[in-house]
Design an enzyme around this catalytic site. Sequence first.
Site, PDB file in Angstrom:
ATOM      1  CB  SER A  78      -0.904  -0.003   1.231  1.00  0.00           C
ATOM      2  OG  SER A  78      -0.107  -0.082   2.405  1.00  0.00           O
ATOM      3  CD  GLU A  79       2.647   3.636   3.179  1.00  0.00           C
ATOM      4  OE1 GLU A  79       2.578   4.491   2.270  1.00  0.00           O
ATOM      5  OE2 GLU A  79       2.265   3.838   4.341  1.00  0.00           O
ATOM      6  CG  HIS A  98       8.041   1.936   5.615  1.00  0.00           C
ATOM      7  ND1 HIS A  98       8.263   2.906   6.560  1.00  0.00           N
ATOM      8  CD2 HIS A  98       6.779   1.489   5.826  1.00  0.00           C
ATOM      9  CE1 HIS A  98       7.183   3.042   7.304  1.00  0.00           C
ATOM     10  NE2 HIS A  98       6.264   2.181   6.885  1.00  0.00           N
ATOM     11  CG  HIS A 100       6.356   0.573  11.565  1.00  0.00           C
ATOM     12  ND1 HIS A 100       5.120  -0.009  11.527  1.00  0.00           N
ATOM     13  CD2 HIS A 100       6.427   1.354  10.464  1.00  0.00           C
ATOM     14  CE1 HIS A 100       4.462   0.396  10.453  1.00  0.00           C
ATOM     15  NE2 HIS A 100       5.237   1.216   9.774  1.00  0.00           N
ATOM     16  CG  HIS A 161       4.278   5.830   9.280  1.00  0.00           C
ATOM     17  ND1 HIS A 161       3.894   6.090   7.988  1.00  0.00           N
ATOM     18  CD2 HIS A 161       4.330   4.486   9.371  1.00  0.00           C
ATOM     19  CE1 HIS A 161       3.708   4.966   7.342  1.00  0.00           C
ATOM     20  NE2 HIS A 161       3.966   3.973   8.149  1.00  0.00           N
TER      21      HIS A 161
HETATM   22  P1  13P Z   1       1.939  -2.910   3.386  1.00  0.00           P
HETATM   23  O1  13P Z   1       1.762  -4.292   3.973  1.00  0.00           O
HETATM   24  O2  13P Z   1       0.784  -2.509   2.505  1.00  0.00           O
HETATM   25  O3  13P Z   1       3.260  -2.754   2.696  1.00  0.00           O
HETATM   26  O4  13P Z   1       1.880  -1.856   4.577  1.00  0.00           O
HETATM   27  C1  13P Z   1       2.660  -2.007   5.724  1.00  0.00           C
HETATM   28  C2  13P Z   1       3.019  -0.700   6.381  1.00  0.00           C
HETATM   29  O5  13P Z   1       3.869  -0.688   7.232  1.00  0.00           O
HETATM   30  C3  13P Z   1       2.328   0.535   5.979  1.00  0.00           C
HETATM   31  O6  13P Z   1       3.003   1.639   6.477  1.00  0.00           O
END
Ligand code: 13P
Length: 216
Positions: A78-79, A98, A100, A161
């Site tokens: 989604s990113e 990306h 967290h 985020h």
């Molecule tokens: P996706 O699984 O769509 O890549 O999203 C994970 C996410 O960390 C969104 O910030």
Amino acid sequence: MKLREEEIKEQICDIGRRMYQRNMVAANDGNISVRLGEHEILCTPTGVSKGFMTPEYICKIDETGKILEANGNFRPSSETKMHLKVYERRPDVKAVVHAHPMFATAFAICGIELTAPIMPEAVVNLGPVPIAPYATPSTEEVPNSIEGFLADHQAILLANHGALAWGKDLMTAYYKLESLEFYAELLYRTCQLGGARELNQEQLEKLYEVKRKLGL
Ligand code: 13P
């Protein structure tokens, strides 16, 4: 050494496992992409744990986000808009990650940039890590919020985020993420010990010289 597409898919799975095992992503969080050429980008699928992927999970898109390949029910992250913005602005970049990570994300939530010069490696290899303004995940707000930070940095925090890093190949991008998290944890722990003693201007000038000599 140039890796073949199948090897890159394996490498994306390895890095996903490593991010998951190192607590940089929980559950289905995080995403990874690798640019194969001008019009082809491999990316992780949306909504799966990046710790348990196999090569057939990996999707392929073009530079506009159009799906070129996706097995079964897998669909691109989604990113992807965020990843595509990095590739658009940085022709030298071939991979984006990306995640967290716990400490880096805590700093991103508290609005504290990772810019204090506390150790040579962070100054030479990573440089300052600013925070891009908050943007709703998966929307066009995200690429807009990171755009201004791409030219001059190697990694950034995303407000409230997580973290985003990029590099000339996937290992480089991943190592930036690992270094960023290490640096964030060090800042946190030195703060608990009464506050870090920062490098002074003279020490920094010498490090900038090292950086120049290394061509970084
Ligand atoms: P996706 O699984 O769509 O890549 O999203 C994970 C996410 O960390 C969104 O910030």
